[in-house]
Design a protein around this motif. Structure first.
Motif, PDB file in Angstrom:
ATOM      1  N   SER A  20       0.807  -1.215   0.000  1.00  0.00           N
ATOM      2  CA  SER A  20       0.000   0.000   0.000  1.00  0.00           C
ATOM      3  C   SER A  20       0.844   1.272   0.000  1.00  0.00           C
ATOM      4  N   THR A  21       1.999   1.227   0.657  1.00  0.00           N
ATOM      5  CA  THR A  21       2.779   2.457   0.823  1.00  0.00           C
ATOM      6  C   THR A  21       4.059   2.517  -0.009  1.00  0.00           C
ATOM      7  N   LYS A  22       4.621   1.375  -0.371  1.00  0.00           N
ATOM      8  CA  LYS A  22       5.907   1.347  -1.088  1.00  0.00           C
ATOM      9  C   LYS A  22       5.840   0.479  -2.340  1.00  0.00           C
ATOM     10  N   LYS A  23       4.768   0.609  -3.065  1.00  0.00           N
ATOM     11  CA  LYS A  23       4.505  -0.224  -4.240  1.00  0.00           C
ATOM     12  C   LYS A  23       5.696  -0.296  -5.204  1.00  0.00           C
ATOM     13  N   GLU A  24       6.279   0.840  -5.513  1.00  0.00           N
ATOM     14  CA  GLU A  24       7.366   0.890  -6.499  1.00  0.00           C
ATOM     15  C   GLU A  24       8.607   0.139  -6.025  1.00  0.00           C
ATOM     16  N   ARG A  25       8.846   0.160  -4.731  1.00  0.00           N
ATOM     17  CA  ARG A  25      10.045  -0.495  -4.193  1.00  0.00           C
ATOM     18  C   ARG A  25       9.924  -2.011  -4.213  1.00  0.00           C
ATOM     19  N   LEU A  26       8.687  -2.517  -4.186  1.00  0.00           N
ATOM     20  CA  LEU A  26       8.477  -3.965  -4.195  1.00  0.00           C
ATOM     21  C   LEU A  26       8.456  -4.550  -5.604  1.00  0.00           C
ATOM     22  N   ILE A  55      -3.765 -10.556   0.072  1.00  0.00           N
ATOM     23  CA  ILE A  55      -2.495 -10.097  -0.495  1.00  0.00           C
ATOM     24  C   ILE A  55      -2.460 -10.372  -1.994  1.00  0.00           C
ATOM     25  N   ILE A  56      -2.901 -11.548  -2.392  1.00  0.00           N
ATOM     26  CA  ILE A  56      -2.898 -11.880  -3.818  1.00  0.00           C
ATOM     27  C   ILE A  56      -3.816 -10.935  -4.581  1.00  0.00           C
ATOM     28  N   SER A  57      -4.987 -10.671  -4.043  1.00  0.00           N
ATOM     29  CA  SER A  57      -5.898  -9.723  -4.684  1.00  0.00           C
ATOM     30  C   SER A  57      -5.287  -8.326  -4.730  1.00  0.00           C
ATOM     31  N   LEU A  58      -4.619  -7.929  -3.657  1.00  0.00           N
ATOM     32  CA  LEU A  58      -3.955  -6.636  -3.604  1.00  0.00           C
ATOM     33  C   LEU A  58      -2.843  -6.543  -4.651  1.00  0.00           C
ATOM     34  N   LEU A  59      -2.091  -7.622  -4.801  1.00  0.00           N
ATOM     35  CA  LEU A  59      -1.033  -7.647  -5.812  1.00  0.00           C
ATOM     36  C   LEU A  59      -1.605  -7.527  -7.219  1.00  0.00           C
ATOM     37  N   THR A  60      -2.712  -8.218  -7.485  1.00  0.00           N
ATOM     38  CA  THR A  60      -3.313  -8.112  -8.826  1.00  0.00           C
ATOM     39  C   THR A  60      -3.796  -6.689  -9.088  1.00  0.00           C
ATOM     40  N   ASP A  61      -4.322  -6.040  -8.064  1.00  0.00           N
ATOM     41  CA  ASP A  61      -4.793  -4.657  -8.221  1.00  0.00           C
ATOM     42  C   ASP A  61      -3.642  -3.683  -8.454  1.00  0.00           C
ATOM     43  N   ASN A  62      -2.531  -3.893  -7.772  1.00  0.00           N
ATOM     44  CA  ASN A  62      -1.423  -2.949  -7.822  1.00  0.00           C
ATOM     45  C   ASN A  62      -0.384  -3.229  -8.902  1.00  0.00           C
ATOM     46  N   TYR A  63      -0.312  -4.474  -9.345  1.00  0.00           N
ATOM     47  CA  TYR A  63       0.688  -4.850 -10.343  1.00  0.00           C
ATOM     48  C   TYR A  63       0.022  -5.572 -11.516  1.00  0.00           C
ATOM     49  N   GLU A  64      -1.084  -5.033 -11.952  1.00  0.00           N
ATOM     50  CA  GLU A  64      -1.921  -5.670 -12.968  1.00  0.00           C
ATOM     51  C   GLU A  64      -1.127  -6.104 -14.205  1.00  0.00           C
ATOM     52  N   ASP A  65      -0.266  -5.271 -14.723  1.00  0.00           N
ATOM     53  CA  ASP A  65       0.477  -5.605 -15.937  1.00  0.00           C
ATOM     54  C   ASP A  65       1.383  -6.817 -15.751  1.00  0.00           C
TER      55      ASP A  65
END
Length: 134
Positions: A20-26, A55-65
């Motif tokens: 949620s807070t450091k998306k780009e770093r992950l 977490i898996i749903s969150l990852l799909t939302d944040n890293y869709e591509d």
């Protein structure tokens, strides 16, 4: 990967905050993160497992591509579908909803990679509805 439930819950909660807070770093570590998730998927239970679904749903939302990459999600999808089939075979219907939501999140972002599972998923979902209506 710790077997202690409190450690699992703390790790999942911390990871959720990081996404949620450091998306780009992950992002550079996403492949490794998915590999870890597939390794712990069968060992997590209870609220730790529910948090893992989130977490898996969150990852799909944040890293869709990234979820359009078959190398990234192939093992993940297989272990999720395995969990889905086990739940349906054991009549574990009360826990199906979070898995259903997670699968739908993955289908939404990577439908072409899920093609081999979609028909079975839809048919088993229809059977689940029929069972609950009777």
């Amino acid at each position: 990967m710790d077997k202690e439930v409190l450690v699992q819950e703390a790790a999942c909660t911390s990871f959720t905050m990081m996404v949620s807070t450091k998306k780009e770093r992950l992002e550079p570590y996403l492949f490794d993160i998915i590999k870890i998730i597939t390794r712990v998927f069968d060992t997590y239970t209870g609220s730790s497992l529910l948090t893992l679904y989130d977490i898996i749903s969150l990852l799909t939302d944040n890293y869709e591509d990234h979820f359009k990459n078959p190398n990234l999600i192939n093992d993940l999808v297989k272990c999720i579908m395995k969990k889905w089939y086990v739940m349906l075979k054991t009549d574990d219907y009360k826990n199906v909803s979070p898995v259903f939501d997670m699968i739908c999140s993955i289908i939404r972002v990577s439908s072409h990679l899920m093609i081999e599972f979609v028909n079975d998923f839809i048919n088993s979902s229809l059977r689940l509805i029929e069972v609950n209506l009777n």
